[in-house]
Design a protein around this motif. Sequence first.
Motif, PDB file in Angstrom:
ATOM      1  N   ALA A  45       0.803  -1.218   0.000  1.00 16.38           N
ATOM      2  CA  ALA A  45       0.000   0.000   0.000  1.00 16.38           C
ATOM      3  C   ALA A  45       0.842   1.278   0.000  1.00 16.38           C
ATOM      4  O   ALA A  45       0.637   2.187   0.804  1.00 16.38           O
ATOM      5  N   GLY A  46       1.799   1.349  -0.913  1.00 12.93           N
ATOM      6  CA  GLY A  46       2.528   2.597  -1.134  1.00 12.93           C
ATOM      7  C   GLY A  46       3.702   2.855  -0.217  1.00 12.93           C
ATOM      8  O   GLY A  46       3.929   2.154   0.768  1.00 12.93           O
ATOM      9  N   ASP A  47       4.458   3.895  -0.554  1.00  7.11           N
ATOM     10  CA  ASP A  47       5.740   4.200   0.091  1.00  7.11           C
ATOM     11  C   ASP A  47       6.618   2.957   0.112  1.00  7.11           C
ATOM     12  O   ASP A  47       7.135   2.527   1.154  1.00  7.11           O
ATOM     13  N   LEU A  48       6.774   2.390  -1.051  1.00 10.20           N
ATOM     14  CA  LEU A  48       7.611   1.210  -1.221  1.00 10.20           C
ATOM     15  C   LEU A  48       9.076   1.582  -1.010  1.00 10.20           C
ATOM     16  O   LEU A  48       9.860   0.801  -0.484  1.00 10.20           O
ATOM     17  N   THR A  49       9.443   2.782  -1.454  1.00 12.16           N
ATOM     18  CA  THR A  49      10.800   3.295  -1.288  1.00 12.16           C
ATOM     19  C   THR A  49      10.776   4.477  -0.332  1.00 12.16           C
ATOM     20  O   THR A  49       9.722   5.046  -0.048  1.00 12.16           O
ATOM     21  N   ASP A  50      11.952   4.873   0.155  1.00 18.34           N
ATOM     22  CA  ASP A  50      12.010   5.976   1.116  1.00 18.34           C
ATOM     23  C   ASP A  50      12.088   7.333   0.432  1.00 18.34           C
ATOM     24  O   ASP A  50      11.472   8.296   0.888  1.00 18.34           O
ATOM     25  N   LEU A  51      12.832   7.392  -0.679  1.00 18.19           N
ATOM     26  CA  LEU A  51      13.003   8.671  -1.372  1.00 18.19           C
ATOM     27  C   LEU A  51      12.711   8.573  -2.868  1.00 18.19           C
ATOM     28  O   LEU A  51      13.020   9.489  -3.619  1.00 18.19           O
ATOM     29  N   GLY A  52      12.144   7.459  -3.296  1.00 18.41           N
ATOM     30  CA  GLY A  52      11.826   7.312  -4.707  1.00 18.41           C
ATOM     31  C   GLY A  52      13.043   7.153  -5.595  1.00 18.41           C
ATOM     32  O   GLY A  52      12.992   7.465  -6.797  1.00 18.41           O
ATOM     33  N   ARG A  53      14.137   6.637  -5.048  1.00 21.30           N
ATOM     34  CA  ARG A  53      15.361   6.469  -5.825  1.00 21.30           C
ATOM     35  C   ARG A  53      15.369   5.110  -6.526  1.00 21.30           C
ATOM     36  O   ARG A  53      14.963   4.099  -5.932  1.00 21.30           O
ATOM     37  N   PRO A  54      15.817   5.056  -7.758  1.00 17.18           N
ATOM     38  CA  PRO A  54      15.868   3.770  -8.472  1.00 17.18           C
ATOM     39  C   PRO A  54      16.642   2.699  -7.722  1.00 17.18           C
ATOM     40  O   PRO A  54      16.249   1.527  -7.749  1.00 17.18           O
ATOM     41  N   LYS A  55      17.729   3.078  -7.047  1.00 15.57           N
ATOM     42  CA  LYS A  55      18.499   2.091  -6.289  1.00 15.57           C
ATOM     43  C   LYS A  55      17.647   1.440  -5.214  1.00 15.57           C
ATOM     44  O   LYS A  55      17.738   0.222  -4.963  1.00 15.57           O
ATOM     45  N   GLU A  56      16.802   2.226  -4.569  1.00 14.77           N
ATOM     46  CA  GLU A  56      15.913   1.673  -3.552  1.00 14.77           C
ATOM     47  C   GLU A  56      14.937   0.673  -4.174  1.00 14.77           C
ATOM     48  O   GLU A  56      14.666  -0.387  -3.607  1.00 14.77           O
ATOM     49  N   ALA A  57      14.415   1.021  -5.339  1.00 16.90           N
ATOM     50  CA  ALA A  57      13.503   0.120  -6.043  1.00 16.90           C
ATOM     51  C   ALA A  57      14.215  -1.172  -6.431  1.00 16.90           C
ATOM     52  O   ALA A  57      13.629  -2.266  -6.376  1.00 16.90           O
ATOM     53  N   GLU A  58      15.476  -1.064  -6.824  1.00 20.47           N
ATOM     54  CA  GLU A  58      16.245  -2.259  -7.190  1.00 20.47           C
ATOM     55  C   GLU A  58      16.423  -3.187  -5.992  1.00 20.47           C
ATOM     56  O   GLU A  58      16.345  -4.413  -6.123  1.00 20.47           O
ATOM     57  N   LEU A  59      16.653  -2.615  -4.812  1.00 19.00           N
ATOM     58  CA  LEU A  59      16.810  -3.437  -3.609  1.00 19.00           C
ATOM     59  C   LEU A  59      15.497  -4.123  -3.250  1.00 19.00           C
ATOM     60  O   LEU A  59      15.483  -5.295  -2.841  1.00 19.00           O
ATOM     61  N   LEU A  60      14.380  -3.399  -3.397  1.00 22.13           N
ATOM     62  CA  LEU A  60      13.089  -4.013  -3.142  1.00 22.13           C
ATOM     63  C   LEU A  60      12.819  -5.131  -4.141  1.00 22.13           C
ATOM     64  O   LEU A  60      12.350  -6.220  -3.769  1.00 22.13           O
ATOM     65  N   ALA A  61      13.127  -4.871  -5.414  1.00 28.26           N
ATOM     66  CA  ALA A  61      12.936  -5.891  -6.452  1.00 28.26           C
ATOM     67  C   ALA A  61      13.746  -7.148  -6.134  1.00 28.26           C
ATOM     68  O   ALA A  61      13.271  -8.277  -6.337  1.00 28.26           O
ATOM     69  N   ALA A  62      14.956  -6.970  -5.628  1.00 30.12           N
ATOM     70  CA  ALA A  62      15.790  -8.123  -5.274  1.00 30.12           C
ATOM     71  C   ALA A  62      15.159  -8.926  -4.136  1.00 30.12           C
ATOM     72  O   ALA A  62      15.143 -10.159  -4.164  1.00 30.12           O
ATOM     73  N   ASP A  63      14.625  -8.244  -3.131  1.00 28.23           N
ATOM     74  CA  ASP A  63      13.977  -8.943  -2.018  1.00 28.23           C
ATOM     75  C   ASP A  63      12.717  -9.665  -2.475  1.00 28.23           C
ATOM     76  O   ASP A  63      12.381 -10.739  -1.951  1.00 28.23           O
ATOM     77  N   LEU A  64      12.013  -9.081  -3.437  1.00 28.27           N
ATOM     78  CA  LEU A  64      10.773  -9.682  -3.908  1.00 28.27           C
ATOM     79  C   LEU A  64      10.996 -10.987  -4.671  1.00 28.27           C
ATOM     80  O   LEU A  64      10.041 -11.718  -4.940  1.00 28.27           O
ATOM     81  N   LYS A  65      12.238 -11.295  -5.002  1.00 27.22           N
ATOM     82  CA  LYS A  65      12.520 -12.598  -5.615  1.00 27.22           C
ATOM     83  C   LYS A  65      12.164 -13.738  -4.674  1.00 27.22           C
ATOM     84  O   LYS A  65      11.946 -14.870  -5.108  1.00 27.22           O
ATOM     85  N   ALA A  66      12.107 -13.432  -3.375  1.00 33.51           N
ATOM     86  CA  ALA A  66      11.739 -14.448  -2.382  1.00 33.51           C
ATOM     87  C   ALA A  66      10.229 -14.644  -2.306  1.00 33.51           C
ATOM     88  O   ALA A  66       9.758 -15.533  -1.596  1.00 33.51           O
ATOM     89  N   CYS A  67       9.480 -13.819  -3.026  1.00 30.95           N
ATOM     90  CA  CYS A  67       8.023 -13.880  -2.990  1.00 30.95           C
ATOM     91  C   CYS A  67       7.526 -14.691  -4.180  1.00 30.95           C
ATOM     92  O   CYS A  67       7.755 -14.315  -5.330  1.00 30.95           O
TER      93      CYS A  67
END
Length: 242
Positions: A45-67
């Motif tokens: 439900a939003g605020d997936l990243t802290d500052l909207g930086r692509p690097k932050e999105a990449e880290l989230l994408a990497a963690d989501l591989k476990a999903c």
Amino acid sequence: MNEDAARDIVRVAALGDLHVKETSAGAYRDLFAEISKAADALVLAGDLTDLGRPKEAELLAADLKACSIPVIAVLGNHDHECGSVDEVKRILREAGVTILEGQTCEVGGVGFVGVKGYGGGFGRRMLGSFGESATKHFVAEAMNEAMLLENGLRQVRSKRAMVVLHYAPIAETVEGEPEEIFPFLGCSRLAETIDRFKVTTVVHGHAHRGKYEGRTPAGIPVFNVAYAIEKPTGKPYALFEI
């Protein structure tokens, strides 16, 4: 996305406000693996990243591989901070996340409709489109988000529907936050739209000090699933059977 045939019960895990930082590598990997065993779909439900930086999105994408289950998300205000929102969306979509911006998708016979939402206040204290152009632009943004939500809800064909927001549609689930900032935490225009349709459940984030549960004026249950909110599961995520 239309994931398999309708099921009698669809288990949906929901949480918001992950605020993934550039120093958050691996922070959610185990949690996503746990959720995959507990639920049929994950809603963010939003605020997936802290500052909207692509690097932050990449880290989230990497963690989501476990999903291993479908992931459905809306963006939040923090995801817009750096002006890289298109890149953030691209990274997450390439990781398999369905990002809703007024669209709908279906998992197991449950329709999901999502928008970010916007501020504007609640009830009789809701901001009106009057005065300076800046005020009118603010109200127009809230009205546009409500219109996107309505368009999405009109597309739902399933008998069960979950609305996914970042901003709150009711004041009840932001109670606990300072009253002075209520107008920036959500808007009743979202609830007015929701109440015109057959919606099973509404989830949102954004209000970290808010309350877990409330209802729209028509009685539709609303849940604040921000990470910091205490939930019946005792976990950072809520779990719904729809």
